[in-house]
Motif scaffolding. Structure first.
Motif, PDB file in Angstrom:
ATOM      1  N   ILE A   1       0.843  -1.195   0.000  1.00 13.58           N
ATOM      2  CA  ILE A   1       0.000   0.000   0.000  1.00 13.58           C
ATOM      3  C   ILE A   1       0.878   1.245   0.000  1.00 13.58           C
ATOM      4  O   ILE A   1       1.692   1.446   0.910  1.00 13.58           O
ATOM      5  N   ALA A   2       0.750   2.041  -1.066  1.00 11.64           N
ATOM      6  CA  ALA A   2       1.574   3.245  -1.206  1.00 11.64           C
ATOM      7  C   ALA A   2       0.750   4.467  -0.803  1.00 11.64           C
ATOM      8  O   ALA A   2      -0.346   4.682  -1.322  1.00 11.64           O
ATOM      9  N   ILE A   3       1.275   5.236   0.138  1.00 14.57           N
ATOM     10  CA  ILE A   3       0.608   6.467   0.569  1.00 14.57           C
ATOM     11  C   ILE A   3       1.464   7.622   0.063  1.00 14.57           C
ATOM     12  O   ILE A   3       2.663   7.678   0.329  1.00 14.57           O
ATOM     13  N   CYS A   4       0.831   8.497  -0.705  1.00 15.43           N
ATOM     14  CA  CYS A   4       1.620   9.482  -1.435  1.00 15.43           C
ATOM     15  C   CYS A   4       1.156  10.914  -1.170  1.00 15.43           C
ATOM     16  O   CYS A   4      -0.031  11.204  -1.232  1.00 15.43           O
ATOM     17  N   GLY A   5       2.096  11.776  -0.874  1.00 11.71           N
ATOM     18  CA  GLY A   5       1.769  13.198  -0.723  1.00 11.71           C
ATOM     19  C   GLY A   5       2.322  13.769   0.565  1.00 11.71           C
ATOM     20  O   GLY A   5       3.439  13.454   0.966  1.00 11.71           O
ATOM     21  N   ASP A   6       1.485  14.585   1.199  1.00 16.80           N
ATOM     22  CA  ASP A   6       1.930  15.339   2.373  1.00 16.80           C
ATOM     23  C   ASP A   6       1.922  14.468   3.626  1.00 16.80           C
ATOM     24  O   ASP A   6       1.076  14.624   4.500  1.00 16.80           O
ATOM     25  N   ILE A   7       2.886  13.557   3.684  1.00 20.74           N
ATOM     26  CA  ILE A   7       2.930  12.607   4.807  1.00 20.74           C
ATOM     27  C   ILE A   7       3.177  13.358   6.124  1.00 20.74           C
ATOM     28  O   ILE A   7       2.583  13.050   7.157  1.00 20.74           O
ATOM     29  N   ALA A   8       4.048  14.351   6.062  1.00 21.87           N
ATOM     30  CA  ALA A   8       4.496  15.031   7.282  1.00 21.87           C
ATOM     31  C   ALA A   8       3.334  15.627   8.063  1.00 21.87           C
ATOM     32  O   ALA A   8       3.325  15.594   9.289  1.00 21.87           O
ATOM     33  N   ASN A   9       2.358  16.169   7.347  1.00 22.59           N
ATOM     34  CA  ASN A   9       1.284  16.902   8.025  1.00 22.59           C
ATOM     35  C   ASN A   9      -0.037  16.141   8.070  1.00 22.59           C
ATOM     36  O   ASN A   9      -1.059  16.716   8.420  1.00 22.59           O
ATOM     37  N   SER A  10       0.013  14.869   7.690  1.00 21.01           N
ATOM     38  CA  SER A  10      -1.255  14.155   7.529  1.00 21.01           C
ATOM     39  C   SER A  10      -1.565  13.184   8.658  1.00 21.01           C
ATOM     40  O   SER A  10      -0.878  12.189   8.866  1.00 21.01           O
ATOM     41  N   ARG A  11      -2.671  13.445   9.351  1.00 20.68           N
ATOM     42  CA  ARG A  11      -3.157  12.507  10.370  1.00 20.68           C
ATOM     43  C   ARG A  11      -3.721  11.253   9.713  1.00 20.68           C
ATOM     44  O   ARG A  11      -3.732  10.179  10.303  1.00 20.68           O
ATOM     45  N   VAL A  12      -4.186  11.410   8.454  1.00 22.51           N
ATOM     46  CA  VAL A  12      -4.705  10.239   7.734  1.00 22.51           C
ATOM     47  C   VAL A  12      -3.553   9.262   7.481  1.00 22.51           C
ATOM     48  O   VAL A  12      -3.685   8.044   7.674  1.00 22.51           O
ATOM     49  N   ALA A  13      -2.399   9.798   7.062  1.00 21.17           N
ATOM     50  CA  ALA A  13      -1.236   8.937   6.815  1.00 21.17           C
ATOM     51  C   ALA A  13      -0.808   8.240   8.105  1.00 21.17           C
ATOM     52  O   ALA A  13      -0.582   7.029   8.124  1.00 21.17           O
ATOM     53  N   ARG A  14      -0.745   8.984   9.181  1.00 19.68           N
ATOM     54  CA  ARG A  14      -0.287   8.395  10.457  1.00 19.68           C
ATOM     55  C   ARG A  14      -1.200   7.255  10.904  1.00 19.68           C
ATOM     56  O   ARG A  14      -0.736   6.164  11.231  1.00 19.68           O
ATOM     57  N   SER A  15      -2.511   7.534  10.915  1.00 16.83           N
ATOM     58  CA  SER A  15      -3.435   6.494  11.384  1.00 16.83           C
ATOM     59  C   SER A  15      -3.407   5.284  10.452  1.00 16.83           C
ATOM     60  O   SER A  15      -3.456   4.140  10.905  1.00 16.83           O
ATOM     61  N   ASN A  16      -3.301   5.542   9.149  1.00 16.10           N
ATOM     62  CA  ASN A  16      -3.237   4.429   8.204  1.00 16.10           C
ATOM     63  C   ASN A  16      -1.963   3.616   8.369  1.00 16.10           C
ATOM     64  O   ASN A  16      -1.987   2.387   8.296  1.00 16.10           O
ATOM     65  N   LEU A  17      -0.846   4.284   8.573  1.00 19.97           N
ATOM     66  CA  LEU A  17       0.420   3.553   8.722  1.00 19.97           C
ATOM     67  C   LEU A  17       0.380   2.666   9.970  1.00 19.97           C
ATOM     68  O   LEU A  17       0.858   1.530   9.942  1.00 19.97           O
ATOM     69  N   ILE A  18      -0.211   3.181  11.041  1.00 20.37           N
ATOM     70  CA  ILE A  18      -0.287   2.379  12.273  1.00 20.37           C
ATOM     71  C   ILE A  18      -1.204   1.168  12.034  1.00 20.37           C
ATOM     72  O   ILE A  18      -0.858   0.034  12.344  1.00 20.37           O
ATOM     73  N   LEU A  19      -2.366   1.442  11.431  1.00 14.02           N
ATOM     74  CA  LEU A  19      -3.327   0.346  11.212  1.00 14.02           C
ATOM     75  C   LEU A  19      -2.773  -0.695  10.242  1.00 14.02           C
ATOM     76  O   LEU A  19      -2.787  -1.890  10.522  1.00 14.02           O
ATOM     77  N   LEU A  20      -2.263  -0.242   9.117  1.00  9.69           N
ATOM     78  CA  LEU A  20      -1.803  -1.187   8.095  1.00  9.69           C
ATOM     79  C   LEU A  20      -0.582  -1.960   8.571  1.00  9.69           C
ATOM     80  O   LEU A  20      -0.421  -3.145   8.260  1.00  9.69           O
ATOM     81  N   GLY A  21       0.265  -1.309   9.358  1.00  7.45           N
ATOM     82  CA  GLY A  21       1.419  -1.999   9.948  1.00  7.45           C
ATOM     83  C   GLY A  21       0.937  -3.107  10.887  1.00  7.45           C
ATOM     84  O   GLY A  21       1.434  -4.236  10.847  1.00  7.45           O
ATOM     85  N   ALA A  22      -0.073  -2.787  11.704  1.00 10.03           N
ATOM     86  CA  ALA A  22      -0.613  -3.783  12.652  1.00 10.03           C
ATOM     87  C   ALA A  22      -1.241  -4.958  11.910  1.00 10.03           C
ATOM     88  O   ALA A  22      -1.278  -6.078  12.408  1.00 10.03           O
ATOM     89  N   MET A  23      -1.734  -4.701  10.687  1.00  9.99           N
ATOM     90  CA  MET A  23      -2.379  -5.747   9.882  1.00  9.99           C
ATOM     91  C   MET A  23      -1.377  -6.458   8.972  1.00  9.99           C
ATOM     92  O   MET A  23      -1.773  -7.200   8.075  1.00  9.99           O
ATOM     93  N   GLN A  24      -0.105  -6.188   9.156  1.00 10.70           N
ATOM     94  CA  GLN A  24       0.957  -6.856   8.382  1.00 10.70           C
ATOM     95  C   GLN A  24       0.908  -6.540   6.891  1.00 10.70           C
ATOM     96  O   GLN A  24       1.273  -7.365   6.062  1.00 10.70           O
ATOM     97  N   ALA A  25       0.428  -5.346   6.538  1.00 11.13           N
ATOM     98  CA  ALA A  25       0.527  -4.911   5.139  1.00 11.13           C
ATOM     99  C   ALA A  25       1.917  -4.312   4.950  1.00 11.13           C
ATOM    100  O   ALA A  25       2.575  -3.933   5.914  1.00 11.13           O
ATOM    101  N   ARG A  26       2.366  -4.259   3.675  1.00  6.54           N
ATOM    102  CA  ARG A  26       3.645  -3.585   3.389  1.00  6.54           C
ATOM    103  C   ARG A  26       3.332  -2.133   3.056  1.00  6.54           C
ATOM    104  O   ARG A  26       2.638  -1.855   2.073  1.00  6.54           O
ATOM    105  N   THR A  27       3.775  -1.235   3.900  1.00  6.96           N
ATOM    106  CA  THR A  27       3.428   0.172   3.695  1.00  6.96           C
ATOM    107  C   THR A  27       4.588   0.928   3.055  1.00  6.96           C
ATOM    108  O   THR A  27       5.746   0.753   3.421  1.00  6.96           O
ATOM    109  N   ARG A  28       4.235   1.757   2.086  1.00  5.39           N
ATOM    110  CA  ARG A  28       5.219   2.627   1.449  1.00  5.39           C
ATOM    111  C   ARG A  28       4.744   4.065   1.578  1.00  5.39           C
ATOM    112  O   ARG A  28       3.550   4.323   1.409  1.00  5.39           O
ATOM    113  N   VAL A  29       5.668   4.961   1.826  1.00  2.00           N
ATOM    114  CA  VAL A  29       5.309   6.367   1.709  1.00  2.00           C
ATOM    115  C   VAL A  29       6.103   6.971   0.561  1.00  2.00           C
ATOM    116  O   VAL A  29       7.252   6.607   0.331  1.00  2.00           O
ATOM    117  N   ILE A  30       5.447   7.874  -0.177  1.00  4.19           N
ATOM    118  CA  ILE A  30       6.078   8.536  -1.320  1.00  4.19           C
ATOM    119  C   ILE A  30       5.860  10.032  -1.165  1.00  4.19           C
ATOM    120  O   ILE A  30       4.714  10.487  -1.086  1.00  4.19           O
TER     121      ILE A  30
END
Ligand code: NCD
Length: 325
Positions: free
Chosen positions: A174-203
């Motif tokens: 799962i690739a999350i792309c854009g304003d990672i630094a300021n995004s609560r959506v990115a943070r919550s998704n990274l925590i959730l997807l990490g807990a679910m054993q998905a491979r997370t990418r930020v771009i």
């Protein structure tokens, strides 16, 4: 003491875990079993939400939506979710309230608390403000987004949308792309997807990557085409200009050229990759309208899943049998 309403014939079937938290402040407070349970609860709410039925689960309960930041979909979604469960929902208009007269967050919380609500749904521009408020009230608090910290119901609705299309979360790229630094959506998704054993990418360009991002995502890319290669899901984010992101990029045109999702860049992801965006979208800034409205886009479905997720969260928090709420 809250009493469970008699089971409704159209209500969610099957046993769910009793939700042991008083508030939903972030995905970080949940373990993987609790995350899956909430997604399952939301799945069970979809037919109710689709048929615009009302369950009696929250009849007689009062939900206050307290939004200190602008919102269209999240506030409407929480309102509809509460109403579909029979709650009385009140939207506080912060601009015309005493908040505009300088009342502090804590005083606002105490005032609302005195009216004995059962749940307060809060969005605030400062990270940690929702948690602070939760310590001052006697009811359940749901975080609808606090600064760049967390937006738990968004991550849950994204997970539900992905799982409905891909059948799972674990093992997906799962690739999350854009304003990672300021995004609560990115943070919550990274925590959730990490807990679910998905491979997370930020771009993102370096200026939009937060410090310590390597600990949050499996892989970090500054080149979008490389980051998209082999992705099953492409999640686009808006530049959070209200958090000064605009100053961190050379120009919008330049940004679109390197990080805007168009058909050419999307072709680097898997052919069946889902295109997602939490909204509000800035067409022509982070996403080409043709891709946003294209066959791989599930953006409207995300909005629909949002109602089911918020019904599930409110139900889990408020419909507690034999427990003090
Ligand atoms: C997001 C938010 O507010 O964090 N929107 C939303 O809740 N759908 C994303 C954003 O504002 O960019």
């Amino acid at each position: 003491m809250a009493r469970r309403q008699p089971e409704h014939p159209d209500g969610p079937k099957g046993a769910f875990l009793p939700f042991r938290h008083r508030h939903l402040l972030g995905i970080a407070q949940l373990n993987p079993v609790e995350i899956i349970d909430l997604i399952d609860r939301a799945e069970a709410m979809i037919p109710i939400s689709r048929q615009q039925k009302t369950l009696p689960n929250l009849a007689g309960k009062t939900q206050i939506n307290l939004f200190f930041e602008n919102s269209t979909r999240t506030q409407a979604s929480f309102e509809i979710a509460g109403k579909r469960l029979g709650a009385t929902v009140m939207n506080m208009a912060v601009n015309t309230s005493s908040v505009a007269k300088g009342e502090t967050l804590v005083d606002t919380a105490a005032t609302l608390n005195a009216m004995q609500p059962d749940a307060i749904v809060v969005r605030h521009g400062s990270s940690g403000a929702v948690e602070l408020l939760s310590q001052k009230v006697g009811c359940a608090v749901v975080n609808a987004g606090d600064g760049a910290h967390e937006h738990p119901t968004q991550a849950l609705l994204d997970a539900l949308t992905i799982r409905r299309h891909k059948g799972r979360l674990n093992g997906l790229t799962i690739a999350i792309c854009g304003d990672i630094a300021n995004s609560r959506v990115a943070r919550s998704n990274l925590i959730l997807l990490g807990a679910m054993q998905a491979r997370t990418r930020v771009i993102a360009p370096k200026s939009l990557l937060p410090r310590g991002v390597e600990q949050m995502a499996s892989e970090v890319f500054t080149d979008m085409r490389e980051g998209l290669r082999g992705a099953d899901v492409v999640m686009m984010l808006r530049l959070q200009n209200e958090r000064a992101s605009g100053k961190l990029i050379p120009s919008v045109r330049e940004y679109y050229r390197f990080y805007g999702l168009d058909a050419e860049k999307l072709a680097h992801a898997n052919a069946d990759a889902l295109v997602m965006h939490p909204g509000p979208m800035n067409r022509g800034v982070e996403i080409d309208p043709a891709v946003a409205d294209g066959p791989q886009s599930v953006i409207t479905e995300q909005v629909e899943m949002g109602v089911a997720v918020r019904m599930a969260v409110l139900d889990a928090l408020l419909d507690k049998e034999g427990e003090d709420a």
